[in-house]
Write a protein that holds these residues in place. Sequence first.
Motif, PDB file in Angstrom:
ATOM      1  N   TYR A   9       0.842  -1.188   0.000  1.00 21.46           N
ATOM      2  CA  TYR A   9       0.000   0.000   0.000  1.00 21.46           C
ATOM      3  C   TYR A   9       0.879   1.240   0.000  1.00 21.46           C
ATOM      4  O   TYR A   9       1.835   1.318   0.786  1.00 21.46           O
ATOM      5  N   GLN A  10       0.538   2.197  -0.868  1.00 14.72           N
ATOM      6  CA  GLN A  10       1.179   3.503  -0.769  1.00 14.72           C
ATOM      7  C   GLN A  10       0.400   4.293   0.267  1.00 14.72           C
ATOM      8  O   GLN A  10      -0.822   4.420   0.191  1.00 14.72           O
ATOM      9  N   VAL A  11       1.125   4.819   1.245  1.00  9.77           N
ATOM     10  CA  VAL A  11       0.524   5.572   2.341  1.00  9.77           C
ATOM     11  C   VAL A  11       1.029   7.005   2.240  1.00  9.77           C
ATOM     12  O   VAL A  11       2.220   7.263   2.405  1.00  9.77           O
ATOM     13  N   PRO A  22      -5.918  -1.608   4.142  1.00 11.28           N
ATOM     14  CA  PRO A  22      -5.625  -0.171   4.073  1.00 11.28           C
ATOM     15  C   PRO A  22      -5.604   0.487   5.454  1.00 11.28           C
ATOM     16  O   PRO A  22      -4.766   1.342   5.721  1.00 11.28           O
ATOM     17  N   GLN A  23      -6.494   0.071   6.336  1.00  5.90           N
ATOM     18  CA  GLN A  23      -6.552   0.658   7.678  1.00  5.90           C
ATOM     19  C   GLN A  23      -5.272   0.364   8.453  1.00  5.90           C
ATOM     20  O   GLN A  23      -4.716   1.238   9.123  1.00  5.90           O
ATOM     21  N   ALA A  25      -2.354  -0.419   7.099  1.00  4.97           N
ATOM     22  CA  ALA A  25      -1.258   0.276   6.408  1.00  4.97           C
ATOM     23  C   ALA A  25      -1.209   1.732   6.839  1.00  4.97           C
ATOM     24  O   ALA A  25      -0.128   2.292   7.051  1.00  4.97           O
ATOM     25  N   ARG A  26      -2.356   2.364   6.992  1.00  2.00           N
ATOM     26  CA  ARG A  26      -2.411   3.757   7.447  1.00  2.00           C
ATOM     27  C   ARG A  26      -1.814   3.900   8.836  1.00  2.00           C
ATOM     28  O   ARG A  26      -1.119   4.870   9.143  1.00  2.00           O
ATOM     29  N   ILE A  40      -2.368  11.530   8.086  1.00  2.00           N
ATOM     30  CA  ILE A  40      -2.694  10.649   6.971  1.00  2.00           C
ATOM     31  C   ILE A  40      -4.155  10.231   7.063  1.00  2.00           C
ATOM     32  O   ILE A  40      -4.584   9.645   8.052  1.00  2.00           O
ATOM     33  N   LEU A  42      -7.379   7.964   5.526  1.00  2.00           N
ATOM     34  CA  LEU A  42      -7.541   6.662   4.885  1.00  2.00           C
ATOM     35  C   LEU A  42      -7.617   6.811   3.367  1.00  2.00           C
ATOM     36  O   LEU A  42      -7.140   5.951   2.623  1.00  2.00           O
ATOM     37  N   GLU A  44      -5.816   8.543   1.609  1.00  2.00           N
ATOM     38  CA  GLU A  44      -4.454   8.670   1.100  1.00  2.00           C
ATOM     39  C   GLU A  44      -3.714   7.327   1.065  1.00  2.00           C
ATOM     40  O   GLU A  44      -2.504   7.288   0.853  1.00  2.00           O
ATOM     41  N   VAL A  45      -4.427   6.245   1.266  1.00  2.00           N
ATOM     42  CA  VAL A  45      -3.847   4.906   1.233  1.00  2.00           C
ATOM     43  C   VAL A  45      -4.410   4.189   0.021  1.00  2.00           C
ATOM     44  O   VAL A  45      -5.622   4.080  -0.145  1.00  2.00           O
TER      45      VAL A  45
END
Length: 85
Positions: A9-11, A22-23, A25-26, A40, A42, A44-45
């Motif tokens: 994931y890009q964060v 995603p959560q 990863a954030r 950040i 969510l 933006e993930v």
Amino acid sequence: MQQKELKAYQVGNNDIVAHYSPQEARAWPIDFAGYAEDDIELAEVELVDDRRLDLPVVDEEGAQCGTLRADLASATEPALLLSWE
């Protein structure tokens, strides 16, 4: 019990992390890199697409360092895969 699969994931603008959702990863840069909770969102993930997973990673000196897909495949737990400024 089925094991969760790590995904890239890009964060935000500067980090790619291997995590399960995603959560989660954030939360990684908040928990481990000192980001504030509201730094950040969510939104933006995003999941890194297959094309980006297969692009060569180049270090600061210009040397190729493999691919994100290879780094993701070797990860056995959540981790920072790539960071830049």
